[in-house]
Design a protein around this motif. Structure first.
Motif, PDB file in Angstrom:
ATOM      1  N   ASP A   1     -87.564 -25.898   3.534  1.00 24.46           N
ATOM      2  CA  ASP A   1     -88.813 -25.611   4.215  1.00 24.46           C
ATOM      3  C   ASP A   1     -88.672 -26.110   5.650  1.00 24.46           C
ATOM      4  OD1 ASP A   1     -91.574 -26.859   5.169  1.00 24.46           O
ATOM      5  OD2 ASP A   1     -92.019 -25.208   3.769  1.00 24.46           O
ATOM      6  N   VAL A   2     -89.010 -25.286   6.619  1.00 25.61           N
ATOM      7  CA  VAL A   2     -88.802 -25.639   8.019  1.00 25.61           C
ATOM      8  C   VAL A   2     -89.635 -26.852   8.436  1.00 25.61           C
ATOM      9  CG1 VAL A   2     -90.520 -24.107   9.092  1.00 25.61           C
ATOM     10  CG2 VAL A   2     -88.406 -24.617  10.306  1.00 25.61           C
ATOM     11  N   ALA A   3     -90.813 -27.029   7.875  1.00 25.65           N
ATOM     12  CA  ALA A   3     -91.694 -28.135   8.273  1.00 25.65           C
ATOM     13  C   ALA A   3     -91.315 -29.449   7.610  1.00 25.65           C
ATOM     14  CB  ALA A   3     -93.149 -27.781   7.952  1.00 25.65           C
TER      15      ALA A   3
ATOM     16  N   ARG B   1     -90.190 -19.594   8.090  1.00 20.94           N
ATOM     17  CA  ARG B   1     -90.570 -20.708   7.212  1.00 20.94           C
ATOM     18  C   ARG B   1     -89.397 -21.450   6.577  1.00 20.94           C
ATOM     19  NH1 ARG B   1     -93.936 -16.926   4.579  1.00 20.94           N
ATOM     20  NH2 ARG B   1     -92.654 -17.251   2.743  1.00 20.94           N
ATOM     21  N   HIS B   2     -88.177 -20.896   6.700  1.00 22.17           N
ATOM     22  CA  HIS B   2     -87.043 -21.478   5.980  1.00 22.17           C
ATOM     23  C   HIS B   2     -85.820 -21.684   6.873  1.00 22.17           C
ATOM     24  CE1 HIS B   2     -89.405 -19.396   2.807  1.00 22.17           C
ATOM     25  NE2 HIS B   2     -89.151 -20.507   2.155  1.00 22.17           N
TER      26      HIS B   2
ATOM     27  N   GLU C   1     -91.474 -13.499   8.389  1.00 18.01           N
ATOM     28  CA  GLU C   1     -92.249 -14.682   8.033  1.00 18.01           C
ATOM     29  C   GLU C   1     -91.434 -15.648   7.166  1.00 18.01           C
ATOM     30  OE1 GLU C   1     -93.330 -11.295   5.251  1.00 18.01           O
ATOM     31  OE2 GLU C   1     -93.188 -11.518   7.410  1.00 18.01           O
ATOM     32  N   ALA C   2     -90.537 -15.132   6.325  1.00 19.31           N
ATOM     33  CA  ALA C   2     -89.666 -16.001   5.518  1.00 19.31           C
ATOM     34  C   ALA C   2     -88.624 -16.678   6.408  1.00 19.31           C
ATOM     35  CB  ALA C   2     -88.986 -15.211   4.408  1.00 19.31           C
TER      36      ALA C   2
END
Length: 132
Positions: free
Chosen positions: A111-113, A51-52, A47-48
């Motif tokens: 942050d990926v987003a 997200r990164h 999950e990390a």
């Protein structure tokens, strides 16, 4: 301080070789990037990883010996420090016991987003540096 070392095998391709008959200096940067990112993907929870992203902020390379097409080479990645969204790594590229290059690099976690710097959660940072 307890550190974690990640060993990354390097495959040398024919197009890595330059006009002088050894691996071109620019190829070492690709090796370091591949090794550090693979360390992240291996050490961090899925999950990390989702997200990164990581971007390199700086690299300092000390070339010690040339590398050739048929060499068996590994990169040992050592996490040195995590501070907020930044992480510092040392990558030692070796052929057997011979050190071919040492690379000190600083990376920024995004942050990926939002593509903005993102601080790593303590439990994730401890996967790289157990004493974090």
């Amino acid at each position: 301080m307890t550190t974690t070392t990640f060993r990354y095998p390097i495959g040398i391709r024919a197009d890595d070789i330059d006009h002088m008959g050894h691996v071109n200096n620019s190829v070492y940067l690709k090796w370091v990037q591949d090794a550090v990112v693979k360390f992240w993907e291996t050490a961090a929870p899925p999950e990390a990883v989702a997200r990164h992203l990581w971007i390199a902020l700086s690299h300092e390379i000390k070339y010690r010996r040339p590398t050739f097409l048929d060499d068996l080479v590994v990169a040992d990645v050592i996490a040195e420090k995590v501070a907020g969204a930044r992480a510092m790594f040392t990558t030692v590229i070796r052929r057997g016991e011979d050190v071919l290059a040492e690379v000190k690099s600083t990376w920024c976690c995004l942050d990926v987003a939002t593509r903005r710097p993102a601080r790593l959660a303590l439990d994730v940072a401890r996967r790289f540096l157990p004493d974090a």
